[in-house]
Design a protein around this motif. Structure first.
Motif, PDB file in Angstrom:
ATOM      1  N   VAL A  70      13.577  66.138  48.072  1.00  0.00           N
ATOM      2  CA  VAL A  70      11.910  65.883  48.403  1.00  0.00           C
ATOM      3  C   VAL A  70      12.009  66.338  50.013  1.00  0.00           C
ATOM      4  O   VAL A  70      12.659  66.015  51.036  1.00  0.00           O
ATOM      5  N   CYS A  71      10.889  67.499  50.109  1.00  0.00           N
ATOM      6  CA  CYS A  71      10.324  67.518  52.180  1.00  0.00           C
ATOM      7  C   CYS A  71       9.343  66.961  52.074  1.00  0.00           C
ATOM      8  O   CYS A  71       8.240  66.729  51.055  1.00  0.00           O
ATOM      9  N   VAL A  72       8.487  66.105  53.296  1.00  0.00           N
ATOM     10  CA  VAL A  72       7.495  65.083  53.174  1.00  0.00           C
ATOM     11  C   VAL A  72       7.128  65.406  54.500  1.00  0.00           C
ATOM     12  O   VAL A  72       8.327  66.202  55.412  1.00  0.00           O
ATOM     13  N   LEU A  73       5.905  66.360  54.688  1.00  0.00           N
ATOM     14  CA  LEU A  73       5.371  67.127  55.925  1.00  0.00           C
ATOM     15  C   LEU A  73       4.602  65.797  56.605  1.00  0.00           C
ATOM     16  O   LEU A  73       3.673  65.429  55.523  1.00  0.00           O
ATOM     17  N   ALA A  74       4.549  66.042  58.009  1.00  0.00           N
ATOM     18  CA  ALA A  74       3.993  65.037  59.059  1.00  0.00           C
ATOM     19  C   ALA A  74       3.929  65.571  59.382  1.00  0.00           C
ATOM     20  O   ALA A  74       3.943  66.528  60.217  1.00  0.00           O
TER      21      ALA A  74
ATOM     22  N   ALA B  26      13.230  72.837  48.616  1.00  0.00           N
ATOM     23  CA  ALA B  26      12.646  71.824  48.176  1.00  0.00           C
ATOM     24  C   ALA B  26      12.722  71.567  46.723  1.00  0.00           C
ATOM     25  O   ALA B  26      11.731  71.905  46.253  1.00  0.00           O
ATOM     26  N   GLU B  27      12.170  70.460  45.442  1.00  0.00           N
ATOM     27  CA  GLU B  27      12.424  70.115  44.163  1.00  0.00           C
ATOM     28  C   GLU B  27      10.733  69.217  44.692  1.00  0.00           C
ATOM     29  O   GLU B  27      10.084  69.798  43.709  1.00  0.00           O
ATOM     30  N   VAL B  28      10.326  68.709  45.735  1.00  0.00           N
ATOM     31  CA  VAL B  28       9.224  68.479  45.424  1.00  0.00           C
ATOM     32  C   VAL B  28       8.671  67.891  47.114  1.00  0.00           C
ATOM     33  O   VAL B  28       9.520  68.019  47.840  1.00  0.00           O
TER      34      VAL B  28
END
Length: 418
Positions: free
Chosen positions: A72-76, A29-31
């Motif tokens: 983009v990686c979104v953590l949840a 990921a870059e973001v």
């Protein structure tokens, strides 16, 4: 768009339980986006970080803007598609003319971890949530099963939930308070409803859920979907302020209800029709509209006794009291207080297409009035006249006692295409 969004479920133990697939996605990921708690698990990440903000619209906009050209990686938490941000991400993507690739890599949810800890099978455990949702309606939903997992939040805490259960005399549940599941501070404790309502749990971890198991087989307080007249509080000596059980059963059946229907009961009296409609529309909302203050005590008592915490008593006169209510799927009118014409106009304007409006008429004058008003508005009601007689003891014998004939006018609002 050339970027990609990968939604990563993460447990309370941080990186320890992540799969190699999830770790590789974060490494590429870059973001990296997520709450401060989740971002803190990756201090070594060298790219851009987006911290979760509320309201979510700005956060989602920033994620999709970054994904136009970047990974983009979104953590949840846990499973992001289980009452999580994954649903909002997919909805946002669906609204775009062109959207980036959106992939979800879930982790074990807190519900799965809690059920595994107690040895509960998932297929026998129903999932409910009051996280960011009203508490009203929880008791009604609990009438649909024996074993539940319930997601909580700061406002609807385990103690608040237990007090709500006690208010509706639902103290029979076995409660398991599950905190910080999957993390080093994991804790699972069992309480009675009364003990949890007293605050016996003390301080609890912010991340918690409740598992509930029924210990009383009776539903709706043992009163069932259809009750006898004596199961309702009524004004005395005016015991006639209730739609009698045989008529009530036919009226509610003709409302054509579904589980998440919105129901209005106009001229509610004791609330019997609105209550039995609410039991069928157990995921919806029911409103009992009554202007006589002498009925309010009985209405509230019947609401509690029948466990319909999704029924709201509206103290006001129709049609004025209908203005702020959500559009109904079904309406019953058992009394108009001389306002039949404006009530019909307001209901037919607000009723959803395909919805049903059932009016009860006791006197010949009200029958004639409703019939005339329907004709003048090109409404085509189906009319039922119900004659009922019930058994009564007579010395050593049994006789029949006839009730007053009742007319039901059943009006269906056609969809525009019909």
């Amino acid at each position: 768009m050339t970027g990609r969004i990968r939604l990563i479920g993460i447990g309370d133990d941080g990186c320890l339980s992540l799969t190699s697939r999830a770790i590789n996605a974060i490494a590429e990921a870059e973001v990296l986006a997520g709450s401060q708690r989740h971002l803190a698990f990756f201090p070594q990440f060298q790219g851009q970080k987006l911290s979760l903000t509320t309201p979510l619209e700005g956060y989602l906009e920033a994620i999709f803007a970054a994904a136009e050209e970047q990974e983009v990686c979104v953590l949840a938490s846990g499973d992001p598609l289980l009452y999580g941000i994954g649903t909002r991400l997919h909805a946002y993507a669906d609204a775009l003319p062109t959207a980036p690739e959106l992939e979800c890599i879930p982790s074990l949810s807190s519900v799965q971890l809690a059920c595994a800890h107690l040895g509960w099978t998932s297929q026998q455990t129903q999932l409910l949530s009051v996280h960011g949702r009203p508490l009203d309606g929880l008791v009604a939903q609990l009438q649909q099963g024996d074993q539940f997992a319930l997601l909580t939040d700061r406002d609807n805490s385990p103690t608040v939930i237990a007090r709500h259960l006690l208010e509706f005399d639902e103290g029979h549940w076995q409660l398991h308070l599950c905190e910080a599941m999957g993390g080093p501070a994991q804790r699972v404790r069992e309480f009675s409803v009364a003990a949890l309502a007293r605050g016996d749990a003390g301080d609890t971890a912010p991340l918690n859920l409740l598992l509930l198991k029924r210990s009383d087989p009776a539903r709706w307080g043992g009163l069932g979907l259809h009750s006898q007249d004596d199961d309702f509080l009524k004004r005395t000596p005016q015991r006639g302020l209730i739609t009698k059980a045989p008529v009530r059963a036919v009226a509610v059946a003709n409302l054509n209800l579904h589980a998440d229907a919105v129901v209005w009961d106009i001229g509610a009296g004791s609330g019997s029709v609105g209550i039995e409609a609410a039991k069928q529309a157990w995921k919806g909302r029911s409103f009992a509209i009554e202007c006589n203050p002498e009925c309010f005590f009985q209405l509230q008592g019947n609401r509690l006794a029948h466990r319909v915490d999704h029924l709201t008593v509206i103290q006001g006169r129709a049609p004025q009291a209908l203005t702020e209510l959500p559009a109904p799927d079904a309406v019953f009118c058992g009394g108009s207080r001389g306002e039949m014409e404006p009530i019909i106009d307001v209901v037919m304007a607000r009723l959803k297409p395909g919805g049903r409006f059932v009016l009860s008429a006791v006197t010949l004058e009200s029958v004639a009035e409703i019939h005339r008003l329907c004709q003048s508005r090109q409404l085509e009601p189906r009319i039922l006249m119900i004659n009922c007689a019930q058994s009564q003891p007579l010395a050593h014998y049994t006789r029949y006692q006839s009730d007053n004939p009742i007319h039901l006018f059943i009006i269906e609002k056609k969809a525009k295409s019909q």
